[in-house]
Design a protein around this motif. Structure first.
Motif, PDB file in Angstrom:
ATOM      1  N   ALA A  17      38.739  24.840  44.756  1.00 29.59           N
ATOM      2  CA  ALA A  17      40.015  25.490  44.477  1.00 29.59           C
ATOM      3  C   ALA A  17      40.468  26.253  45.711  1.00 29.59           C
ATOM      4  N   HIS A  18      41.759  26.237  45.972  1.00 33.78           N
ATOM      5  CA  HIS A  18      42.294  26.844  47.188  1.00 33.78           C
ATOM      6  C   HIS A  18      42.688  28.294  47.002  1.00 33.78           C
ATOM      7  N   GLY A  19      42.193  28.923  45.983  1.00 28.50           N
ATOM      8  CA  GLY A  19      42.526  30.323  45.790  1.00 28.50           C
ATOM      9  C   GLY A  19      43.266  30.585  44.503  1.00 28.50           C
ATOM     10  N   GLU A  20      43.526  29.539  43.715  1.00 31.05           N
ATOM     11  CA  GLU A  20      44.231  29.710  42.446  1.00 31.05           C
ATOM     12  C   GLU A  20      43.236  30.114  41.365  1.00 31.05           C
ATOM     13  N   ALA A  21      43.469  31.232  40.742  1.00 34.67           N
ATOM     14  CA  ALA A  21      42.553  31.719  39.708  1.00 34.67           C
ATOM     15  C   ALA A  21      42.570  30.800  38.491  1.00 34.67           C
ATOM     16  N   SER A  22      41.437  30.700  37.820  1.00 39.55           N
ATOM     17  CA  SER A  22      41.311  29.855  36.634  1.00 39.55           C
ATOM     18  C   SER A  22      42.134  30.410  35.480  1.00 39.55           C
ATOM     19  N   SER A  23      42.905  29.540  34.851  1.00 36.34           N
ATOM     20  CA  SER A  23      43.710  29.973  33.705  1.00 36.34           C
ATOM     21  C   SER A  23      42.819  30.430  32.554  1.00 36.34           C
ATOM     22  N   VAL A  24      41.623  29.868  32.436  1.00 35.51           N
ATOM     23  CA  VAL A  24      40.706  30.275  31.375  1.00 35.51           C
ATOM     24  C   VAL A  24      40.273  31.727  31.587  1.00 35.51           C
ATOM     25  N   VAL A  25      39.962  32.072  32.825  1.00 42.47           N
ATOM     26  CA  VAL A  25      39.577  33.441  33.152  1.00 42.47           C
ATOM     27  C   VAL A  25      40.748  34.391  32.929  1.00 42.47           C
ATOM     28  N   LEU A  26      41.927  34.015  33.418  1.00 43.97           N
ATOM     29  CA  LEU A  26      43.089  34.896  33.301  1.00 43.97           C
ATOM     30  C   LEU A  26      43.453  35.152  31.850  1.00 43.97           C
ATOM     31  N   ALA A  48      38.689  37.734  42.365  1.00 43.76           N
ATOM     32  CA  ALA A  48      38.617  39.107  42.884  1.00 43.76           C
ATOM     33  C   ALA A  48      39.986  39.579  43.355  1.00 43.76           C
ATOM     34  N   MET A  49      40.708  38.719  44.054  1.00 47.15           N
ATOM     35  CA  MET A  49      42.021  39.113  44.563  1.00 47.15           C
ATOM     36  C   MET A  49      43.050  39.222  43.444  1.00 47.15           C
ATOM     37  N   ALA A  67      32.721  31.245  52.680  1.00 41.31           N
ATOM     38  CA  ALA A  67      33.562  31.594  51.536  1.00 41.31           C
ATOM     39  C   ALA A  67      34.121  33.000  51.688  1.00 41.31           C
ATOM     40  N   LEU A  68      33.279  33.939  52.113  1.00 44.65           N
ATOM     41  CA  LEU A  68      33.734  35.317  52.275  1.00 44.65           C
ATOM     42  C   LEU A  68      34.682  35.456  53.464  1.00 44.65           C
ATOM     43  N   ARG A  69      34.491  34.642  54.493  1.00 46.49           N
ATOM     44  CA  ARG A  69      35.444  34.661  55.614  1.00 46.49           C
ATOM     45  C   ARG A  69      36.828  34.270  55.121  1.00 46.49           C
ATOM     46  N   GLN A  70      36.877  33.192  54.337  1.00 42.15           N
ATOM     47  CA  GLN A  70      38.157  32.756  53.786  1.00 42.15           C
ATOM     48  C   GLN A  70      38.750  33.834  52.870  1.00 42.15           C
ATOM     49  N   ALA A  71      37.888  34.457  52.076  1.00 44.29           N
ATOM     50  CA  ALA A  71      38.359  35.493  51.154  1.00 44.29           C
ATOM     51  C   ALA A  71      38.950  36.676  51.908  1.00 44.29           C
ATOM     52  N   ARG A  72      38.244  37.154  52.932  1.00 42.40           N
ATOM     53  CA  ARG A  72      38.742  38.299  53.703  1.00 42.40           C
ATOM     54  C   ARG A  72      40.074  37.968  54.371  1.00 42.40           C
ATOM     55  N   GLU A  73      40.175  36.754  54.895  1.00 39.04           N
ATOM     56  CA  GLU A  73      41.405  36.335  55.576  1.00 39.04           C
ATOM     57  C   GLU A  73      42.576  36.327  54.609  1.00 39.04           C
ATOM     58  N   ARG A  74      42.369  35.787  53.427  1.00 44.39           N
ATOM     59  CA  ARG A  74      43.467  35.730  52.453  1.00 44.39           C
ATOM     60  C   ARG A  74      43.796  37.114  51.918  1.00 44.39           C
ATOM     61  N   THR A  77      46.113  38.695  54.199  1.00 41.75           N
ATOM     62  CA  THR A  77      47.422  38.054  54.116  1.00 41.75           C
ATOM     63  C   THR A  77      48.239  38.562  52.937  1.00 41.75           C
ATOM     64  N   ILE A  78      47.580  38.723  51.790  1.00 42.62           N
ATOM     65  CA  ILE A  78      48.333  39.150  50.609  1.00 42.62           C
ATOM     66  C   ILE A  78      48.317  40.657  50.408  1.00 42.62           C
ATOM     67  N   GLY A  79      47.552  41.374  51.246  1.00 37.10           N
ATOM     68  CA  GLY A  79      47.596  42.828  51.233  1.00 37.10           C
ATOM     69  C   GLY A  79      46.825  43.494  50.110  1.00 37.10           C
ATOM     70  N   VAL A  80      45.623  42.972  49.805  1.00 38.71           N
ATOM     71  CA  VAL A  80      44.793  43.626  48.797  1.00 38.71           C
ATOM     72  C   VAL A  80      43.458  44.034  49.418  1.00 38.71           C
ATOM     73  N   GLU A  81      42.831  45.046  48.806  1.00 36.40           N
ATOM     74  CA  GLU A  81      41.535  45.521  49.278  1.00 36.40           C
ATOM     75  C   GLU A  81      40.452  45.165  48.268  1.00 36.40           C
ATOM     76  N   VAL A  82      39.398  44.539  48.782  1.00 31.45           N
ATOM     77  CA  VAL A  82      38.238  44.176  47.964  1.00 31.45           C
ATOM     78  C   VAL A  82      36.999  44.517  48.786  1.00 31.45           C
ATOM     79  N   ASP A  83      35.978  45.016  48.136  1.00 30.34           N
ATOM     80  CA  ASP A  83      34.699  45.263  48.803  1.00 30.34           C
ATOM     81  C   ASP A  83      33.894  43.963  48.762  1.00 30.34           C
ATOM     82  N   TRP A  84      33.899  43.230  49.860  1.00 27.40           N
ATOM     83  CA  TRP A  84      33.210  41.934  49.938  1.00 27.40           C
ATOM     84  C   TRP A  84      31.755  42.168  50.328  1.00 27.40           C
ATOM     85  N   VAL A  85      30.828  41.612  49.558  1.00 29.46           N
ATOM     86  CA  VAL A  85      29.401  41.802  49.789  1.00 29.46           C
ATOM     87  C   VAL A  85      28.745  40.432  49.953  1.00 29.46           C
TER      88      VAL A  85
END
Length: 199
Positions: A17-26, A48-49, A67-74, A77-85
């Motif tokens: 998945a390219h970053g689209e959250a699962s509809s089941v989770v949402l 997380a985002m 995966a975390l590199r991609q997450a931090r980059e996005r 881009t979208i302007g959110v803060e997440v504590d990536w571990v």
């Protein structure tokens, strides 16, 4: 597979998945008031985002550097803060009874690893907090639906419930969702979903 294998898979974004959250989770989280959230096996951070955009204070854990590199980059881009571990969930120890939401979404590991991870996830849920666990159901075997083909890596709602003895189960069910094969052929996937709370 180890972290290096997943780094290679995450490099090929066509496999995931390219970053689209699962509809089941949402759908399962709809209406839950924001608080502290823990996303275990976060991958490239799609859930997380989504949570962070809605006011959650999110800690997101994965063992794949890529995966975390991609997450931090996005996230930038979208302007959110997440504590990536960056950590292997087999060794990661979250703080107990701390999180208003613990999410384990589409984490498929060998059976011997799964129960300890689920136990730690449950222990991290605060009083009044929620655990949501969603994964590909074993009934997908042979249907062509995406996900692992090894049944030992797949879920059943009853199997998940058996690993969460200290929480109150609110939902334990199969959820059907439309998806498609790589060639575009439509197919129905089945997810196992368990929503539980700590009193």
């Amino acid at each position: 597979m180890d972290a290096r294998d997943w780094d290679r898979r995450w490099t090929d974004k066509l496999l995931h998945a390219h970053g689209e959250a699962s509809s089941v989770v949402l759908d399962a989280l709809d209406g839950l008031p924001p608080g502290r959230a823990l996303d275990l096996g976060c991958g490239n951070g799609r859930h997380a985002m989504w949570l962070a955009e809605r006011g959650w204070q999110v800690t997101a854990v994965d063992f794949s550097t890529e995966a975390l590199r991609q997450a931090r980059e996005r996230a930038v881009t979208i302007g959110v803060e997440v504590d990536w571990v960056e950590a292997d969930l087999a060794a990661y120890e979250p703080d107990g009874h701390t999180f208003d939401l613990v999410l384990v979404a589409y984490l498929h590991v060998p059976e011997r690893e799964r129960a300890p991870i689920h136990a730690k996830a449950a222990a991290a849920v605060a009083r009044g907090g929620t655990l949501l666990l969603v994964g590909h159901d074993v009934t997908n075997i042979g249907t062509g639906a995406p996900g692992p083909t090894n049944p030992s890596l797949l879920y059943t709602p009853a199997g998940i419930v058996a690993e969460l003895p200290d929480l109150e189960i609110e939902r334990a069910e199969q959820v059907r969702r439309p998806t498609a094969l790589e060639d575009g052929t439509p197919v129905e996937a089945v997810d196992a979903l368990v929503l539980a709370r700590r009193r």
